[in-house]
Design an enzyme around this catalytic site. Structure first.
Site, PDB file in Angstrom:
ATOM      1  CG  HIS A 144      -1.496 -13.659   8.465  1.00  0.00           C
ATOM      2  ND1 HIS A 144      -0.556 -14.368   9.170  1.00  0.00           N
ATOM      3  CD2 HIS A 144      -1.494 -14.182   7.221  1.00  0.00           C
ATOM      4  CE1 HIS A 144       0.005 -15.264   8.368  1.00  0.00           C
ATOM      5  NE2 HIS A 144      -0.547 -15.179   7.185  1.00  0.00           N
ATOM      6  N   PRO A 182       0.803  -1.217   0.000  1.00  0.00           N
ATOM      7  CG  PRO A 182      -0.117  -1.125   2.119  1.00  0.00           C
ATOM      8  CD  PRO A 182       0.628  -2.007   1.211  1.00  0.00           C
ATOM      9  CD  GLU A 183       4.157   2.861  -3.424  1.00  0.00           C
ATOM     10  OE1 GLU A 183       4.220   3.968  -3.967  1.00  0.00           O
ATOM     11  OE2 GLU A 183       4.813   1.876  -3.795  1.00  0.00           O
ATOM     12  CE  LYS A 225      16.952  16.530   3.100  1.00  0.00           C
ATOM     13  NZ  LYS A 225      17.265  15.896   4.379  1.00  0.00           N
ATOM     14  NE  ARG A 269       4.954  -9.544   3.329  1.00  0.00           N
ATOM     15  CZ  ARG A 269       5.220  -9.302   2.049  1.00  0.00           C
ATOM     16  NH1 ARG A 269       6.398  -8.861   1.704  1.00  0.00           N
ATOM     17  NH2 ARG A 269       4.320  -9.499   1.143  1.00  0.00           N
TER      18      ARG A 269
END
Length: 288
Positions: free
Chosen positions: A96, A2-3, A162, A119
């Site tokens: 899960h 998921p983003e 940066k 996970r």
DNA sequence: CAGAGATCCTGCAAGC
DNA sequence: TGCTTGCAGGATCTCT
């Protein structure tokens, strides 16, 4: 994995199925799922009980549900494999299943909210909210590129300041949030920028073009309900996304670039992979 | 202090 | 067949 687009799809599902329902009881089946709730699982469930959920919000990959009259919110992060499912009470527990929330009433009274996570990189926790409604622990997370208040100029100035590479910067949630490995590779492919280009070499127009592609690829994913590459991700009602069929770079090692036909390459990168077209996305200097 | 790398975690797939 | 190894990767911690 998921983003931002997938998390936004989940947020919309919560808005429809969970908002404005009152918690009857919560059950933590795996303590790791609430490890960011430092007071522990019992405190987590106790604080939820009897309170009504407000309207869900999202910043980047984080989403949260305000707990009315508490000054707190339930913060969720899906990590790699987390799912928020709205299921009938009668549905068998998922293998899960980590957290279950039951409600006293609501538009879908026979359903409960489940946090399922193979996970266990994701989790739920309760936090005080700042005056603008943001959970205090994510104050360091930058606005995401779909946020109307995202500051493009500030982002570009940060890149120039940066001393790092462009993909690292895209994944730095304190600079821009919501971008993960998949959409970073996709946006860089669209912008024809190599993932190891130093951020200090980006001109302002180039940054703006890249941001445009980040938005485009996210909006395209949103339009089809999020992406699912390894079938672990499903949205709040258990439907998979279909965006993976239209990825141009990620996961396409050896397949022809859709622009020039050159085989897409995969390179180990930060304990994961970067996919890119060696012809369209020329390496800066000695990088292969 | 900034940036880079290690680490957590589980299931699946590939290879011997 | 059954074991080992590698891979997936977001966020956080540690090290330089």
């Amino acid at each position: 994995m998921p983003e931002l687009p997938e998390v936004e799809v989940v947020r919309r599902g919560l808005l429809r199925w969970v908002a404005h329902r009152t918690v009857a009881d919560a059950e933590v089946l795996h303590p790791r799922a609430v490890r960011r709730h430092l007071a522990g699982p019992d405190d987590f469930t106790h604080r939820l009980r009897g309170h009504r959920m407000g309207t869900p919000s999202r910043r980047g990959k984080y989403l949260w549900l305000p707990l009315e009259d508490t000054g707190q919110a339930v913060l969720a992060h899906l990590g790699m494999s987390g799912q928020l499912l709205v299921q009938p009470h009668s549905a068998p527990d998922e293998k899960h299943l980590r957290v279950r929330v039951r409600f006293t009433d609501g538009p879908a009274g026979d359903t409960e909210l489940r946090f399922v996570d193979q996970r266990t990189f994701g989790g739920l926790s309760l936090h005080d909210t700042t005056p603008d409604g943001l959970p205090d622990v994510i104050a360091h997370i930058a606005r995401d590129p779909l946020d109307p208040l995202f500051d493009e100029d500030a982002f570009h100035r940060a890149l120039r300041r940066k001393r790092t590479t462009v993909k690292r910067a895209l994944l730095d949630q304190s600079l821009i949030s919501g971008v993960g490995n998949i959409y970073a590779d996709e946006a860089l492919w669209r912008a024809r920028i190599h993932y190891e280009r130093p951020t200090a070499t980006l001109t302002r127009p180039r940054t703006l073009v890249l941001l445009g592609h980040v938005r485009d690829v996210m909006n395209a994913a949103l339009a089809v309900g999020g992406t699912s590459f390894d079938s672990l991700y499903v949205n709040v009602n258990g439907e998979s996304g279909y965006f993976d069929r239209s990825l141009d770079a990620y996961g396409r090692e050896g397949l022809p670039c859709r622009r020039c036909g050159t085989p897409i390459r995969r390179r180990p990168w930060m304990n994961r992979s970067s996919y890119y077209c060696p012809r369209c996305q020329r390496a800066p200097r000695a990088v292969s």
